[in-house]
Motif scaffolding. Structure first.
Motif, short mmCIF file in Angstrom:
data_model
loop_
_atom_site.label_atom_id
_atom_site.label_comp_id
_atom_site.label_asym_id
_atom_site.label_seq_id
_atom_site.Cartn_x
_atom_site.Cartn_y
_atom_site.Cartn_z
N PHE A 76 0.82 -1.20 0.00
CA PHE A 76 0.00 0.00 0.00
C PHE A 76 0.86 1.26 0.00
O PHE A 76 0.58 2.23 -0.71
CB PHE A 76 -0.94 -0.01 1.22
CG PHE A 76 -1.88 1.14 1.25
CD1 PHE A 76 -2.94 1.22 0.36
CD2 PHE A 76 -1.72 2.15 2.19
CE1 PHE A 76 -3.82 2.30 0.38
CE2 PHE A 76 -2.59 3.22 2.22
CZ PHE A 76 -3.64 3.30 1.32
N ARG A 77 1.95 1.25 0.78
CA ARG A 77 2.86 2.39 0.81
C ARG A 77 3.50 2.61 -0.57
O ARG A 77 3.55 3.74 -1.07
CB ARG A 77 3.95 2.17 1.87
CG ARG A 77 4.87 3.39 2.07
CD ARG A 77 6.01 3.07 3.00
NE ARG A 77 6.87 2.00 2.53
CZ ARG A 77 7.79 2.14 1.58
NH1 ARG A 77 7.96 3.28 0.94
NH2 ARG A 77 8.55 1.11 1.24
N LYS A 78 3.95 1.53 -1.21
CA LYS A 78 4.54 1.63 -2.53
C LYS A 78 3.53 2.14 -3.56
O LYS A 78 3.86 2.96 -4.42
CB LYS A 78 5.11 0.29 -2.98
CG LYS A 78 6.39 -0.09 -2.28
CD LYS A 78 6.91 -1.43 -2.78
CE LYS A 78 8.18 -1.82 -2.07
NZ LYS A 78 8.70 -3.11 -2.57
N LEU A 79 2.30 1.67 -3.47
CA LEU A 79 1.24 2.12 -4.39
C LEU A 79 0.97 3.61 -4.21
O LEU A 79 0.82 4.35 -5.19
CB LEU A 79 -0.03 1.30 -4.17
CG LEU A 79 -1.23 1.64 -5.05
CD1 LEU A 79 -0.92 1.33 -6.51
CD2 LEU A 79 -2.44 0.86 -4.58
N ARG A 80 0.91 4.07 -2.96
CA ARG A 80 0.70 5.51 -2.70
C ARG A 80 1.85 6.34 -3.27
O ARG A 80 1.62 7.40 -3.87
CB ARG A 80 0.59 5.76 -1.20
CG ARG A 80 -0.79 5.61 -0.68
CD ARG A 80 -0.99 6.12 0.71
NE ARG A 80 0.21 6.56 1.39
CZ ARG A 80 0.33 6.66 2.70
NH1 ARG A 80 -0.67 6.33 3.47
NH2 ARG A 80 1.44 7.08 3.24
N GLU A 81 3.08 5.87 -3.07
CA GLU A 81 4.23 6.60 -3.60
C GLU A 81 4.18 6.66 -5.14
O GLU A 81 4.45 7.71 -5.73
CB GLU A 81 5.54 5.94 -3.16
CG GLU A 81 5.88 6.17 -1.70
CD GLU A 81 7.14 5.43 -1.28
OE1 GLU A 81 7.78 4.77 -2.13
OE2 GLU A 81 7.48 5.52 -0.09
N LYS A 82 3.81 5.56 -5.76
CA LYS A 82 3.74 5.52 -7.22
C LYS A 82 2.65 6.46 -7.74
O LYS A 82 2.84 7.18 -8.73
CB LYS A 82 3.48 4.10 -7.71
CG LYS A 82 3.60 3.95 -9.19
CD LYS A 82 3.61 2.49 -9.58
CE LYS A 82 3.89 2.41 -11.07
NZ LYS A 82 4.26 1.10 -11.48
N ILE A 83 1.49 6.45 -7.07
CA ILE A 83 0.42 7.37 -7.47
C ILE A 83 0.86 8.82 -7.27
O ILE A 83 0.60 9.68 -8.10
CB ILE A 83 -0.87 7.06 -6.68
CG1 ILE A 83 -1.46 5.73 -7.14
CG2 ILE A 83 -1.91 8.17 -6.84
CD1 ILE A 83 -2.63 5.24 -6.34
N THR A 85 3.93 10.04 -7.30
CA THR A 85 4.94 10.44 -8.30
C THR A 85 4.33 10.54 -9.71
O THR A 85 4.75 11.37 -10.51
CB THR A 85 6.12 9.47 -8.32
OG1 THR A 85 5.65 8.17 -8.58
CG2 THR A 85 6.89 9.52 -7.01
N THR A 86 3.34 9.71 -10.00
CA THR A 86 2.73 9.71 -11.33
C THR A 86 1.84 10.93 -11.53
O THR A 86 1.89 11.60 -12.58
CB THR A 86 1.90 8.43 -11.55
OG1 THR A 86 2.72 7.29 -11.36
CG2 THR A 86 1.31 8.40 -12.95
N PHE A 87 1.01 11.25 -10.58
CA PHE A 87 0.04 12.32 -10.73
C PHE A 87 0.48 13.62 -10.07
O PHE A 87 -0.23 14.61 -10.14
CB PHE A 87 -1.32 11.90 -10.18
CG PHE A 87 -1.93 10.76 -10.95
CD1 PHE A 87 -2.40 10.95 -12.24
CD2 PHE A 87 -2.00 9.48 -10.40
CE1 PHE A 87 -2.95 9.90 -12.95
CE2 PHE A 87 -2.55 8.43 -11.10
CZ PHE A 87 -3.03 8.64 -12.39
N GLY A 88 1.59 13.62 -9.44
CA GLY A 88 2.11 14.83 -8.82
C GLY A 88 1.44 15.11 -7.48
O GLY A 88 0.66 14.34 -6.95
N ASP A 89 1.77 16.28 -6.98
CA ASP A 89 1.24 16.72 -5.70
C ASP A 89 -0.20 17.19 -5.88
O ASP A 89 -0.45 18.14 -6.62
CB ASP A 89 2.12 17.83 -5.14
CG ASP A 89 1.85 18.07 -3.67
OD1 ASP A 89 1.18 17.23 -3.05
OD2 ASP A 89 2.32 19.10 -3.16
N THR A 90 -1.14 16.59 -5.22
CA THR A 90 -2.56 16.94 -5.36
C THR A 90 -3.00 17.91 -4.29
O THR A 90 -4.16 18.27 -4.23
CB THR A 90 -3.44 15.68 -5.29
OG1 THR A 90 -3.23 15.02 -4.05
CG2 THR A 90 -3.18 14.78 -6.46
N ASP A 91 -2.10 18.37 -3.43
CA ASP A 91 -2.48 19.28 -2.36
C ASP A 91 -2.75 20.65 -2.86
O ASP A 91 -2.39 21.38 -3.55
CB ASP A 91 -1.41 19.33 -1.27
CG ASP A 91 -1.38 18.02 -0.49
OD1 ASP A 91 -2.39 17.31 -0.49
OD2 ASP A 91 -0.33 17.73 0.10
#
Length: 91
Positions: A76-83, A85-91
């Motif tokens: 789950f941590r790796k998936l969050r990191e990949k999302i 890095t792929t979609f950028g900072d959503t904040d």
């Protein structure tokens, strides 16, 4: 003489009859039987509860469950990191 023997036989018969018709104090009443059943059932349920809780506790703390939780956490941590890095900072 026969009268004395007859009275003795009658007294013996009456004593046997009264002994056999007396309610045995050791035999429980219906309410006592229900109360005993309730106590035995409660003891049974408490024992099953303790054993079930112990089994779940052992399962939760077993090496297999710890490794499985750690594996899912890592994925789950790796998936969050990949999302991220792929979609950028959503904040």
């Amino acid at each position: 003489m026969q009268l004395a023997v007859s009275i003795a036989v009658i007294l013996m018969a009456l004593s046997v009859v009264t002994e056999s018709t007396e309610v045995s104090p050791t035999e429980p009443t219906l309410s006592q039987k229900f109360e005993r059943f309730q106590n035995e059932f409660r003891t049974f349920v408490d024992n099953v509860k303790e054993k079930t809780q112990g089994a779940f506790h052992d399962l939760h703390n077993s090496e297999f469950s710890n490794k499985t939780r750690n594996w899912f956490s890592e994925k789950f941590r790796k998936l969050r990191e990949k999302i991220h890095t792929t979609f950028g900072d959503t904040d």
